[in-house]
Design a protein around this motif. Sequence first.
Motif, PDB file in Angstrom:
ATOM      1  N   ARG A  47       5.790 -11.705   7.910  1.00 26.53           N
ATOM      2  CA  ARG A  47       6.898 -12.539   6.910  1.00 26.53           C
ATOM      3  C   ARG A  47       6.462 -14.633   7.060  1.00 26.53           C
ATOM      4  NH1 ARG A  47      12.784 -12.593   9.237  1.00 26.53           N
ATOM      5  NH2 ARG A  47      11.830 -14.146  10.733  1.00 26.53           N
ATOM      6  N   GLU A  48       6.629 -14.460   8.531  1.00 26.70           N
ATOM      7  CA  GLU A  48       5.771 -16.048   9.026  1.00 26.70           C
ATOM      8  C   GLU A  48       4.546 -16.158   7.951  1.00 26.70           C
ATOM      9  OE1 GLU A  48       5.961 -16.180  13.385  1.00 26.70           O
ATOM     10  OE2 GLU A  48       8.259 -16.084  13.030  1.00 26.70           O
ATOM     11  N   LYS A  49       3.455 -15.558   8.301  1.00 26.01           N
ATOM     12  CA  LYS A  49       2.289 -15.707   6.659  1.00 26.01           C
ATOM     13  C   LYS A  49       2.640 -15.627   6.438  1.00 26.01           C
ATOM     14  CE  LYS A  49       0.422 -16.784  11.005  1.00 26.01           C
ATOM     15  NZ  LYS A  49      -0.211 -18.127  11.145  1.00 26.01           N
ATOM     16  N   GLY A  50       3.594 -15.043   5.636  1.00 21.59           N
ATOM     17  CA  GLY A  50       3.897 -15.109   3.769  1.00 21.59           C
ATOM     18  C   GLY A  50       3.101 -13.989   3.663  1.00 21.59           C
ATOM     19  N   ILE A  51       2.687 -12.677   4.400  1.00 20.78           N
ATOM     20  CA  ILE A  51       2.187 -11.266   3.667  1.00 20.78           C
ATOM     21  C   ILE A  51       2.705 -10.794   3.568  1.00 20.78           C
ATOM     22  CG2 ILE A  51      -0.239 -10.255   4.393  1.00 20.78           C
ATOM     23  CD1 ILE A  51      -0.210 -11.856   6.749  1.00 20.78           C
ATOM     24  N   ARG A  52       2.660  -9.976   2.207  1.00 23.54           N
ATOM     25  CA  ARG A  52       3.113  -8.587   1.472  1.00 23.54           C
ATOM     26  C   ARG A  52       2.694  -7.939   1.254  1.00 23.54           C
ATOM     27  NH1 ARG A  52       7.943 -11.447  -0.300  1.00 23.54           N
ATOM     28  NH2 ARG A  52       9.147  -9.660  -1.396  1.00 23.54           N
ATOM     29  N   GLY A  53       3.150  -6.476   1.137  1.00 22.13           N
ATOM     30  CA  GLY A  53       3.058  -5.378   0.874  1.00 22.13           C
ATOM     31  C   GLY A  53       1.945  -4.587   1.780  1.00 22.13           C
ATOM     32  N   GLY A  54       2.941  -4.758   3.232  1.00 15.20           N
ATOM     33  CA  GLY A  54       2.364  -4.351   4.106  1.00 15.20           C
ATOM     34  C   GLY A  54       2.971  -3.108   4.705  1.00 15.20           C
ATOM     35  N   HIS A  55       2.767  -1.607   5.322  1.00 18.30           N
ATOM     36  CA  HIS A  55       2.697  -1.007   5.764  1.00 18.30           C
ATOM     37  C   HIS A  55       2.887  -0.479   6.647  1.00 18.30           C
ATOM     38  CE1 HIS A  55      -0.985  -1.154   3.052  1.00 18.30           C
ATOM     39  NE2 HIS A  55      -0.340  -0.491   1.846  1.00 18.30           N
ATOM     40  N   VAL A  56       3.974   0.065   7.014  1.00 20.54           N
ATOM     41  CA  VAL A  56       4.942   0.505   7.966  1.00 20.54           C
ATOM     42  C   VAL A  56       4.556   2.003   7.846  1.00 20.54           C
ATOM     43  CG1 VAL A  56       7.162   0.941   9.505  1.00 20.54           C
ATOM     44  CG2 VAL A  56       6.697  -0.784   8.371  1.00 20.54           C
ATOM     45  N   ILE A  57       4.016   2.659   8.654  1.00 18.40           N
ATOM     46  CA  ILE A  57       4.182   4.395   8.797  1.00 18.40           C
ATOM     47  C   ILE A  57       4.582   4.630   9.958  1.00 18.40           C
ATOM     48  CG2 ILE A  57       1.956   5.620   8.662  1.00 18.40           C
ATOM     49  CD1 ILE A  57       2.495   4.291   6.520  1.00 18.40           C
ATOM     50  N   GLY A  65      10.313  15.181  19.282  1.00 20.09           N
ATOM     51  CA  GLY A  65      10.968  14.712  19.784  1.00 20.09           C
ATOM     52  C   GLY A  65      10.952  12.938  20.191  1.00 20.09           C
ATOM     53  N   PHE A  66      10.352  12.945  19.485  1.00 25.59           N
ATOM     54  CA  PHE A  66       9.634  10.940  19.544  1.00 25.59           C
ATOM     55  C   PHE A  66      10.191  10.137  17.589  1.00 25.59           C
ATOM     56  CE2 PHE A  66       6.905  12.215  22.439  1.00 25.59           C
ATOM     57  CZ  PHE A  66       6.852  11.643  23.585  1.00 25.59           C
ATOM     58  N   TYR A  67      10.798  11.367  17.038  1.00 27.77           N
ATOM     59  CA  TYR A  67      10.885  11.073  15.814  1.00 27.77           C
ATOM     60  C   TYR A  67      11.992   9.877  15.382  1.00 27.77           C
ATOM     61  CZ  TYR A  67      12.162  10.905  10.474  1.00 27.77           C
ATOM     62  OH  TYR A  67      12.535  10.399   9.311  1.00 27.77           O
ATOM     63  N   GLU A  68      13.075  10.449  16.388  1.00 28.54           N
ATOM     64  CA  GLU A  68      13.968   8.726  15.918  1.00 28.54           C
ATOM     65  C   GLU A  68      13.679   7.912  16.663  1.00 28.54           C
ATOM     66  OE1 GLU A  68      16.762   9.587  14.110  1.00 28.54           O
ATOM     67  OE2 GLU A  68      15.978  11.335  13.855  1.00 28.54           O
ATOM     68  N   GLU A  69      13.341   7.766  17.863  1.00 31.44           N
ATOM     69  CA  GLU A  69      12.870   6.651  17.709  1.00 31.44           C
ATOM     70  C   GLU A  69      12.009   5.687  17.647  1.00 31.44           C
ATOM     71  OE1 GLU A  69      12.203   2.788  19.705  1.00 31.44           O
ATOM     72  OE2 GLU A  69      14.315   4.250  20.513  1.00 31.44           O
ATOM     73  N   THR A  70      10.643   6.483  16.401  1.00 33.85           N
ATOM     74  CA  THR A  70       9.836   5.916  16.060  1.00 33.85           C
ATOM     75  C   THR A  70      10.592   5.406  14.207  1.00 33.85           C
ATOM     76  OG1 THR A  70       8.023   7.663  16.508  1.00 33.85           O
ATOM     77  CG2 THR A  70       8.437   6.483  13.706  1.00 33.85           C
ATOM     78  N   LYS A  71      11.537   6.222  13.667  1.00 34.68           N
ATOM     79  CA  LYS A  71      12.221   5.459  12.758  1.00 34.68           C
ATOM     80  C   LYS A  71      13.018   4.789  13.244  1.00 34.68           C
ATOM     81  CE  LYS A  71      16.182   7.783   9.636  1.00 34.68           C
ATOM     82  NZ  LYS A  71      17.198   8.902   9.292  1.00 34.68           N
ATOM     83  N   ARG A  72      13.505   4.280  14.180  1.00 36.52           N
ATOM     84  CA  ARG A  72      14.696   3.262  14.393  1.00 36.52           C
ATOM     85  C   ARG A  72      13.469   2.124  15.098  1.00 36.52           C
ATOM     86  NH1 ARG A  72      15.695  -0.156  18.796  1.00 36.52           N
ATOM     87  NH2 ARG A  72      14.575   0.777  20.332  1.00 36.52           N
ATOM     88  N   GLN A  73      12.263   2.490  15.337  1.00 41.82           N
ATOM     89  CA  GLN A  73      11.400   1.283  14.885  1.00 41.82           C
ATOM     90  C   GLN A  73      11.356   1.144  13.429  1.00 41.82           C
ATOM     91  OE1 GLN A  73       9.644  -0.822  17.784  1.00 41.82           O
ATOM     92  NE2 GLN A  73      10.823   0.013  19.798  1.00 41.82           N
ATOM     93  N   ALA A  74      10.549   1.607  13.276  1.00 43.71           N
ATOM     94  CA  ALA A  74      10.399   1.248  11.397  1.00 43.71           C
ATOM     95  C   ALA A  74      11.638   0.962  10.751  1.00 43.71           C
ATOM     96  CB  ALA A  74      10.219   2.891  10.472  1.00 43.71           C
ATOM     97  N   LEU A  75      12.693   0.975  10.920  1.00 48.20           N
ATOM     98  CA  LEU A  75      13.962   0.402  10.159  1.00 48.20           C
ATOM     99  C   LEU A  75      14.257  -1.338  10.888  1.00 48.20           C
ATOM    100  CD1 LEU A  75      16.527   3.430  10.236  1.00 48.20           C
ATOM    101  CD2 LEU A  75      15.246   2.749   8.516  1.00 48.20           C
ATOM    102  N   GLN A  86       6.309  -2.083   3.239  1.00 47.56           N
ATOM    103  CA  GLN A  86       5.755  -0.506   2.516  1.00 47.56           C
ATOM    104  C   GLN A  86       6.103   0.215   3.814  1.00 47.56           C
ATOM    105  OE1 GLN A  86       3.215  -0.271   0.114  1.00 47.56           O
ATOM    106  NE2 GLN A  86       3.252  -2.219  -0.914  1.00 47.56           N
ATOM    107  N   VAL A  87       6.949   1.749   3.002  1.00 44.93           N
ATOM    108  CA  VAL A  87       6.728   2.605   4.529  1.00 44.93           C
ATOM    109  C   VAL A  87       6.912   3.871   4.139  1.00 44.93           C
ATOM    110  CG1 VAL A  87       9.261   2.809   3.971  1.00 44.93           C
ATOM    111  CG2 VAL A  87       8.948   3.464   6.165  1.00 44.93           C
ATOM    112  N   GLY A  88       6.418   4.358   4.682  1.00 48.94           N
ATOM    113  CA  GLY A  88       5.767   5.797   4.625  1.00 48.94           C
ATOM    114  C   GLY A  88       5.348   6.915   5.902  1.00 48.94           C
ATOM    115  N   GLY A  89       5.501   7.892   5.343  1.00 47.03           N
ATOM    116  CA  GLY A  89       5.236   8.727   7.035  1.00 47.03           C
ATOM    117  C   GLY A  89       6.820   9.972   6.277  1.00 47.03           C
ATOM    118  N   GLY A  90       6.208  10.951   5.590  1.00 49.82           N
ATOM    119  CA  GLY A  90       7.775  12.308   6.098  1.00 49.82           C
ATOM    120  C   GLY A  90       8.712  11.637   4.983  1.00 49.82           C
ATOM    121  N   ILE A  91       8.388  10.680   3.486  1.00 46.82           N
ATOM    122  CA  ILE A  91       8.956  10.917   2.913  1.00 46.82           C
ATOM    123  C   ILE A  91       9.159  11.113   1.389  1.00 46.82           C
ATOM    124  CG2 ILE A  91       9.645   8.655   1.460  1.00 46.82           C
ATOM    125  CD1 ILE A  91       9.811   7.654   4.462  1.00 46.82           C
TER     126      ILE A  91
END
Length: 257
Positions: A47-57, A65-75, A86-91
């Motif tokens: 955000r500070e660098k003004g780079i848009r359109g990156g991917h959170v996967i 068993g790790f999904y909820e923590e992975t999801k929390r990090q993504a959110l 952008q976000v992907g993975g199980g959408i």
Amino acid sequence: MRFRPCIDIHNGKVKQIVGGSLLDEGNRATENFVAEQDAAFFAKLYREKGIRGGHVILLNPESSGFYEETKRQALQALSAYPGGLQVGGGIRDDNAAVFLEAGASHVIVTSFVFKNGQISYENLLKIKKKVGKERLVLDLSCRKKDGDYFIVTDRWQKFTDVTVNEKLLNQLASYCDEFLVHAVDVEGKASGIEGELVRLLASMDGFPVTYAGGVGSFADLAELRAKGHGNVDVTIGSALDLFGGHMEFTRVLQACK
């Protein structure tokens, strides 16, 4: 050619992995780098660098068993840079709204729109109707087999019967806003790009396409620009100094301008 940053999350940590090594069983992957910082740290940097359109996967399935923590990090990452990632993975159509409401500009979809090795146009229309064409990215990540590039699903573990070619790209462009394509066989290896695939993606002049996989040097970046005719955007993971590599982040930004 624009630089598209990435935040790959596996087992609740920001990581760079060898793409072809990912296994749901045992939540395993060959790791190139595990960040000490959380996903929100990288989102704020972009955000500070003004780079848009990156991917959170999200690289864990919901059954992990790790999904909820992975999801929390993504959110948290999406919240730190609303509208910039952008976000992907199980959408799917039934959970896409959660990520869009959290700040994602787009959702990235693969497995949901494939069924029995073929494109499920029923599901494709469902997700398009749910989020809108303008907020949908189709992930056409692929691996080479018998001389062709076949789309792979389920975190790159399952081959479909669908080959990536110009006809397919033009056909699917009417359903989405962008394509994201990982060259899975070289993903995370920093061993050079899949030039043949880049040339194919370059045919989509005027339609946003992001290539990921194998960029390990500024020479690779120059090759991608040349073979992509400047039409293909790029993601760099393991080779980037942010993730333990030797390619300087600021220099990459300059090279992609």
